[in-house]
Design a protein around this motif. Sequence first.
Motif, mmCIF file in Angstrom:
data_model
loop_
_atom_site.group_PDB
_atom_site.id
_atom_site.type_symbol
_atom_site.label_atom_id
_atom_site.label_comp_id
_atom_site.label_asym_id
_atom_site.label_seq_id
_atom_site.Cartn_x
_atom_site.Cartn_y
_atom_site.Cartn_z
ATOM 1 N N ALA A 397 -7.798 -23.383 11.770
ATOM 2 C CA ALA A 397 -6.958 -22.487 10.968
ATOM 3 C C ALA A 397 -7.807 -21.708 9.978
ATOM 4 O O ALA A 397 -7.595 -20.510 9.758
ATOM 5 C CB ALA A 397 -5.885 -23.288 10.237
ATOM 6 N N SER A 400 -9.601 -18.891 11.625
ATOM 7 C CA SER A 400 -8.685 -17.782 11.890
ATOM 8 C C SER A 400 -8.533 -16.904 10.662
ATOM 9 O O SER A 400 -8.498 -15.673 10.755
ATOM 10 C CB SER A 400 -7.315 -18.320 12.316
ATOM 11 O OG SER A 400 -7.400 -19.017 13.543
ATOM 12 N N VAL A 404 -9.427 -12.959 10.285
ATOM 13 C CA VAL A 404 -8.486 -11.986 9.740
ATOM 14 C C VAL A 404 -9.148 -11.173 8.632
ATOM 15 O O VAL A 404 -8.958 -9.956 8.528
ATOM 16 C CB VAL A 404 -7.220 -12.696 9.203
ATOM 17 C CG1 VAL A 404 -6.368 -11.741 8.379
ATOM 18 C CG2 VAL A 404 -6.407 -13.249 10.355
ATOM 19 N N ILE A 458 -10.129 -10.169 17.933
ATOM 20 C CA ILE A 458 -8.974 -11.017 18.242
ATOM 21 C C ILE A 458 -9.067 -11.612 19.642
ATOM 22 O O ILE A 458 -8.142 -12.316 20.077
ATOM 23 C CB ILE A 458 -7.650 -10.237 18.102
ATOM 24 C CG1 ILE A 458 -7.582 -9.086 19.098
ATOM 25 C CG2 ILE A 458 -7.472 -9.732 16.678
ATOM 26 C CD1 ILE A 458 -6.234 -8.348 19.090
ATOM 27 N N ASN A 471 -8.945 -18.289 19.820
ATOM 28 C CA ASN A 471 -9.019 -17.401 18.661
ATOM 29 C C ASN A 471 -7.589 -17.065 18.218
ATOM 30 O O ASN A 471 -6.901 -16.264 18.848
ATOM 31 C CB ASN A 471 -9.784 -16.127 19.020
ATOM 32 C CG ASN A 471 -10.021 -15.233 17.819
ATOM 33 O OD1 ASN A 471 -9.467 -15.445 16.740
ATOM 34 N ND2 ASN A 471 -10.855 -14.220 17.989
ATOM 35 N N TYR A 472 -7.170 -17.692 17.129
ATOM 36 C CA TYR A 472 -5.797 -17.512 16.652
ATOM 37 C C TYR A 472 -5.671 -16.380 15.638
ATOM 38 O O TYR A 472 -4.632 -16.244 14.986
ATOM 39 C CB TYR A 472 -5.303 -18.809 16.008
ATOM 40 C CG TYR A 472 -5.131 -19.954 16.980
ATOM 41 C CD1 TYR A 472 -4.005 -20.044 17.783
ATOM 42 C CD2 TYR A 472 -6.109 -20.955 17.086
ATOM 43 C CE1 TYR A 472 -3.844 -21.097 18.668
ATOM 44 C CE2 TYR A 472 -5.959 -22.002 17.973
ATOM 45 C CZ TYR A 472 -4.823 -22.077 18.761
ATOM 46 O OH TYR A 472 -4.670 -23.114 19.645
ATOM 47 N N ILE A 474 -5.079 -13.275 15.713
ATOM 48 C CA ILE A 474 -3.991 -12.320 15.853
ATOM 49 C C ILE A 474 -2.707 -12.834 15.210
ATOM 50 O O ILE A 474 -1.912 -12.048 14.669
ATOM 51 C CB ILE A 474 -3.750 -11.976 17.344
ATOM 52 C CG1 ILE A 474 -2.727 -10.844 17.485
ATOM 53 C CG2 ILE A 474 -3.312 -13.210 18.117
ATOM 54 C CD1 ILE A 474 -3.143 -9.551 16.842
ATOM 55 N N ALA A 475 -2.491 -14.157 15.245
ATOM 56 C CA ALA A 475 -1.257 -14.727 14.695
ATOM 57 C C ALA A 475 -1.170 -14.559 13.176
ATOM 58 O O ALA A 475 -0.204 -13.970 12.666
ATOM 59 C CB ALA A 475 -1.119 -16.186 15.098
ATOM 60 N N PRO A 476 -2.180 -15.045 12.407
ATOM 61 C CA PRO A 476 -2.094 -14.833 10.948
ATOM 62 C C PRO A 476 -2.197 -13.368 10.565
ATOM 63 O O PRO A 476 -1.590 -12.938 9.575
ATOM 64 C CB PRO A 476 -3.270 -15.643 10.401
ATOM 65 C CG PRO A 476 -4.197 -15.833 11.537
ATOM 66 C CD PRO A 476 -3.337 -15.875 12.760
ATOM 67 N N ALA A 478 -0.997 -10.739 12.302
ATOM 68 C CA ALA A 478 0.330 -10.155 12.514
ATOM 69 C C ALA A 478 1.302 -10.642 11.442
ATOM 70 O O ALA A 478 2.115 -9.856 10.924
ATOM 71 C CB ALA A 478 0.848 -10.520 13.902
ATOM 72 N N PHE A 479 1.204 -11.918 11.085
ATOM 73 C CA PHE A 479 2.090 -12.481 10.058
ATOM 74 C C PHE A 479 1.877 -11.780 8.716
ATOM 75 O O PHE A 479 2.843 -11.391 8.037
ATOM 76 C CB PHE A 479 1.834 -13.980 9.924
ATOM 77 C CG PHE A 479 2.602 -14.624 8.796
ATOM 78 C CD1 PHE A 479 3.947 -14.903 8.924
ATOM 79 C CD2 PHE A 479 1.960 -14.948 7.599
ATOM 80 C CE1 PHE A 479 4.660 -15.489 7.877
ATOM 81 C CE2 PHE A 479 2.654 -15.530 6.553
ATOM 82 C CZ PHE A 479 4.019 -15.800 6.702
#
Length: 532
Positions: A397, A400, A404, A458, A471-472, A474-476, A478-479
């Motif tokens: 996490a 990530s 970002v 990403i 590779n997470y 993109i999730a945080p 986008a959030f």
Amino acid sequence: MTIGFLEKKGATEKQVEDGNPGVTADEQLLRELGYTQDLSRSISAFSNFAIAFSCCSVLSGLTPMWGDAMNDAGSLGVIWGWFITGIFTMIVACSLAEICSAYPTTGGLYFWVSRLAPPKYMPLACWLTVGITSVDLGLSQFIAGIINVWQPDVDTSVYMQYGIYVGILLIHGTMNSIAVSLNGLMNQLAFWINMLGILFIVVVGLAVTRPLATGSFVFSEFYNGSGFSSDGYAFLLVILQSQYTLSGYDSAAHMSEETKNSQHGSPFGILTAVAANAASGFIFLIGTSFMTKSFTTQIVSEDAIQPQMVQVFIDGVGNAWTMVFLIFVMLSIFFCGSSLTLGSSRMVYAFARDGAMPFSKYLHRLDPRTNNPVLSVWFNITVAGVVGVLYMVNSTAYESIVSVNTIGSQLSYLVPIVLRITVARNKFKPGPWNLGPFSTLFGAIATCWLVFTCCLFICPTEAPITADNMNYAIAPFAFIMILSVGYFAIWGRKWFTGPVRVVDGQEVVLSDDDNAAPSIHKEKDQIETLSH
């Protein structure tokens, strides 16, 4: 293309002969952009460059990731990937330096967007353009790794690493709370430590290491250890790691209001920081590749010391010289973190000055002794300490969040460049340093490169892809974007109007005329007076 950086008559020292006795050209320009000279304008163009140089220094960025890059694409990928990244990053830097020369303010990219965006969309564009990165935590991990090399029995757990990290943060907070002129001198020292370190490692390493690798291995041998079947994709992973290092040079813009002759000094800082790191990094990578005696045992083997560059040093020059090399590396990482703290504190100060931060009333205050935004410095330190806790909980996490941060940095470069070559193409009035007829061409190339690298950041970096190595980012990302846009749509648009101009003790918002060209704010031209 205008390439001169130093004005013949020294504009920062001469007095403005327009009825404002005692006001320098730098102060007059800042008034025309809407701000009074509150920060101490006490650092030279070289100090500005040194700060930006440290933010993207070779030893701090390449050393921890070099082994992974070698495993992904071999020496050929590492060296030529760096070369390509350096060329395109220089083009991006040229586009940013041109805008910086026109608008040299502490707000940097955030302020530029306010001048380049259409008035209707300016508040939203500024909102989306608005840290300390992973550098300090990387240094704590590096220190822990060195301890394990010489003291294998010591338990360097994530808790110990976090403790070291907090200690480094506190030191950086203290360093950046002193007068900025002293900080400029420290960053000049950091520049010479970096350059001496690179020279020392390359010269001593090549002189002592035997046998050296062949020229064929260094310049033409490709190795795909990424796990992906595509050699082209493996090469792109090296581009990603190179770009991670060559970022953060916009700190030169954030120091504009403290730089003498800012319309020349700040663009000088941006351009020379990228050029110096690109050139020295190329030499450094060639030297370390020649020092690689056994690619299989030093790079590919799971038994190799991490980071693998340490293994190459130990096998090539022995423990004593390796420790000397690593002292240079650790000092470089340390000063990189300090420079990033300095630059990010100026961003917080600029946002707070315009009422765009929580606790803005306090964060834009200057310490009466040092004329330094000390509260902004410690706000950054506190946030970095809290984010670092995530590393102890879940390292995936945390990584990530770091990704970002890098994507956000690239996008913050992208927005003003796109605005400069599109909607603001005709109304933009360039400063003394500009690209002339090549401005649109450079801007278009820079835009394509920034979009490409944002997409790359990403993408997955290991195969086979699992829940642990995915590779997470993109999730945080986008959030954060959805949350930011949603907050602006519901609440932010009601009170956030973009940068606030403070002239003669009055606060005014940006008008259409202001967006077209800098001009001193007269009371009759004000649209709205804000009160806090």
